[in-house]
Design a protein around this motif. Sequence first.
Motif, mmCIF file in Angstrom:
data_model
loop_
_atom_site.group_PDB
_atom_site.id
_atom_site.type_symbol
_atom_site.label_atom_id
_atom_site.label_comp_id
_atom_site.label_asym_id
_atom_site.label_seq_id
_atom_site.Cartn_x
_atom_site.Cartn_y
_atom_site.Cartn_z
ATOM 1 N N GLY A 46 4.147 17.989 48.517
ATOM 2 C CA GLY A 46 3.803 16.428 47.695
ATOM 3 C C GLY A 46 3.206 16.561 46.752
ATOM 4 N N GLU A 47 2.250 15.430 46.009
ATOM 5 C CA GLU A 47 2.219 15.467 44.417
ATOM 6 C C GLU A 47 1.925 17.396 43.975
ATOM 7 O OE1 GLU A 47 -1.134 13.005 43.989
ATOM 8 O OE2 GLU A 47 -0.889 11.810 45.084
ATOM 9 N N ALA A 60 5.759 16.979 42.380
ATOM 10 C CA ALA A 60 6.722 15.876 43.121
ATOM 11 C C ALA A 60 7.816 15.864 41.913
ATOM 12 C CB ALA A 60 5.582 15.011 42.701
ATOM 13 N N ASP A 89 3.271 10.148 44.834
ATOM 14 C CA ASP A 89 3.819 11.273 46.281
ATOM 15 C C ASP A 89 5.262 10.988 46.441
ATOM 16 O OD1 ASP A 89 4.115 11.533 48.859
ATOM 17 O OD2 ASP A 89 2.933 10.458 49.978
ATOM 18 N N SER A 136 7.625 11.658 49.154
ATOM 19 C CA SER A 136 7.859 11.155 50.256
ATOM 20 C C SER A 136 7.689 9.662 49.869
ATOM 21 C CB SER A 136 7.677 11.439 51.286
ATOM 22 O OG SER A 136 6.181 11.118 50.913
#
Lengths: 654, 385
Positions: free
Chosen positions: A179-180, A183, A298, A300
């Motif tokens: 995730g982050e 990123a 994020d 995604s």
Amino acid sequence: MRLRRRRRESNRLMPIKNQKDPGRGVFTRRALLFMAVQMGALGELAHKLYQLQIKDGDRYARMAASNRVSKRYLAPPRGRIVDRYGVALANNKENWRALLMPEETTDVTGTIERFSTIIPLDERDRTRIAREMRHQRRFIPVMLRDFLSWEEMARIELNAPSLPGVLIDVGTRRVYPEGELLAHLIGYVAPPNERDVARSALLALPGMRVGRAGVEQSQDEKLRGTAGSVEMEVNSVGRVMSELNRVEGVPGAEIGLTIDRGLQQKVLSRIGEQTASAVVMDCRNGEVLAMVSTPSFDPSLFDSGVSHAQWIEWTNNERTPLINKAVAGVYPPGSTFKPAVAMAGLQSGLFSPTDRVFCPGHLDVGGTRFHCWSRWGHGSVDLHQALKYSCDVYFYEMARRVGMDRIAETAHQFGLGTALDIELPHTRTGLIPTPTWRQSHHHHWNGGDTIVSGIGQGFVQVTPLQLATYTSRLATGRAVQPHLVRAMNGDIGPEATPEHWPDLGMPEKYLSALRGGMFAVVNEQHGTAPKARLSLPGITMAGKTGSAQVRRVSRALRESGHFNSANLPWEYRPHALFICFAPYDAPRYAVSVVIEHGNTGADAAAPLARDIMTDTLLRDPVNHLTPPPESVADAAAPEAETPAPDAPPADTPE
Amino acid sequence: MKFHKRLLRAEPSFRLLSKLWRISWLYVLLICTLAGVGYVTLYSAGGGTPYPFAAPQAARFAVGLVLMITVAMLPPKMLVRISGPLYVLSIILLVAVLRMGHVGKGAERWLMIGGLQIQPSEYAKVALVLVLASWFNRISYARMGNPLWLIPPAFLVLLPVVLVLKEPNLGTAVIIGGIGASMFFAAGMRLWLIALLLLPVPYLAKFAYAHLHDYQRARITTFLNPESDPLGAGYNIIQSKIALGSGGMWGQGYLHGSQGQLNFLPEKQTDFIFTMIAEEWGYVGAVTVIGLLLLLILGGMLMAIRSRNRFGRLVALGISMNFFLYCLVNLSMVMGAIPVGGVPLPLVSYGGSAMLNVMLGFGLLLSTWVHRDSRFGESDNQDTP
């Protein structure tokens, strides 16, 4: 007798002239005429058929083949992205979608309505479906909803009888397990736009994604793979009847990064809530071990499409979550620039390490007074002391005498203000100003511009990655280039050694003088960054603080004596910077830290850099083939007096 | 020696056997051959299985065969007697279908009676042949010189033509009109009268075009330039031509015609069945089928010429012309020579109503052959105006 006559008469099949029965004669003649017409007509049709089947046969046979064979491309799976230990950073996951075959339902809108009572469709879905329905042919399915959960799929299957033409299909979606955390580095993928499709037909395949940032973008071609194709016999409505020929595609390559995911995680948690960027580099071979920029986002969210509100929130955020500050954030380097200025001065021959400059707390040039950060001055300082105290007047004087062109040349050699060969898109080069540059923008270059550049202020702008590269080059004397990609499909190329990089041509004695000054900054008494001292036994670190003003401090304020930048609003506080490398006697790791509006490098950036360096030395990723167990890594807190037992001495390279 | 003949004459039941003996079994064999071609092709159209097309079609043909033989036994006197009521019935059905018929694909209309699909326009053709033959049977060649005798039969023709046009089924209306015209001509209509009637035809054609339905005009325009709308109205013609062309001289092989097997051919089992034959069996197979059709037509015409009574001659001619026009329209249509209209290929195409009608027609034709020597009705040489 009568019988025989009848027979003879009946044998006369065509009584063309029959005086007794004129009507029969006329009938026979006219019937014969009809027969001729009939033969002629069918003969003409046979002739026409000959033209169609034999004379033009080839042309129509070709049309028949193109009717029947449909070539379809097979979307290759996108390559994974892994860290240096093979931990997945970007992966593919099954994505269950509900598709609608318009040709299989008599009532398209009704079916969609019924579908929406089972699986809610929002306004964006509806407009997209309507658009696809308009543009696509009836036998190409239209995606109703993707990212279905098991429960949603079960609901669709249960209601299948009332949903003619709706089918469930599996595609892939890109997932970022971290995730982050990564990123900015990994970037993200998004559906291709029309320009992408125009460049590569492969992208027209459903489910194909294009890297839009980070490694996903820079390595897009390798990650994408090549499409397979399958030739199929299709019927008139495009339904597949049989497979004729199949060429398997090549899946996208798995890209192995130099990043150590565990280290990245540690660096991120060290930074915490601050708006900052940090880069950890192997200063011998240029591998970037961690690169953090906060705040993050994020990734995604991009795969399914970012909402407008979310986008507005990101772009209006003054902490710029979408920008990778490590490569696209530019900051005045402040005092971290001083070693570069010093090298320019030493190489010019105008200064030697032992030359002294008297610092009364300010330097007056052409009627303008340039202040040292210390109101009372540092007295007479040589290079070592000037670096240790970070004396501004020494470097004002040096810059004034050496000139901006020499400083810029040396800074460029160190990688500052240059385009680095990093595998990331959207990088910025920063700027080392020169009189020529200034004049090309139709401005006059003042002597004062050179002087403030001597302490890394004014127009000078660099990125955190450039600072890490600069530190690596200071530590090794070689033109180390940072890089992120280490392996392709698990195949690590020949590992770069310092000898791989060209020598910078800087005399070793000058370099060691600078390193000594930076050692003093951290480890000697009255150095500017005592807080950066490592608490690891036997390992020392050299560094340089930097505090970059973002707003000019007026003389009145400065002379009032009450000036304290910590009292300023956040966006006016100076940036806090720190660069360092360790171990001092055998440099292996370089770290650069920039904390936006962190106030002072010594108080904010130096302890952070120390903690990051400690983590790095404890994990020692360049000398480990597997990541250390998490529990051990956690136990080895920065305050720990002893390193983790399995960590070999960090000063033994390779 | 003459035992069997004596036997045949002795009892009415033996007369029936004698009549059966007089049927042209060669002609029946020809019909069966063509129906066999239909069965084989429908087997392929069904994807290499007897269902859904071939087996039901064979059953219908069997029924049709019985019907044909039965009708062939009917004496001309009875045919004349029932021609009037049959005609009236067919007109009633035509009106009924306009009122409450089912519409398929914009044109063909049918009635559902007791689970059977009935296309009244098909029956109207047979009834028209019978009623015209009955009429002209009473009008000798000499009386044909007076145009007044031609006015009632003209109405007999025009009534079904107008009703079928209203359906609207242009193809069948043209066939009905063609049958009527050919019977007028064969019955001995004077040439000067024909010339007089043909004079205003160009103006009538112009008028007719203005009153055509949109889909009918679309057929005419796409026929003139099929590539103008390859996926719309021109699709059928183009796909049909592609299938014909891909057949070549020897065909793609039975069950291997790509256009037909892959459903590019529209209505391959009905209107476009000839295309399937041409694709799978090539030019050789297609021309063989055309030859078989021509043999049936010419055979019927010869039967007409051979008949010794005016009624039989005209019935045989009308039935043969019907069959001929059927073939002509269908074949021209699949070759793209005339606009597409829902006219199947008789005996070969899938469809119950058409099959039974064709067999009914052949039954009448064979009846004229069986009774070819009976002197019946107004004999021309005995005629006194």
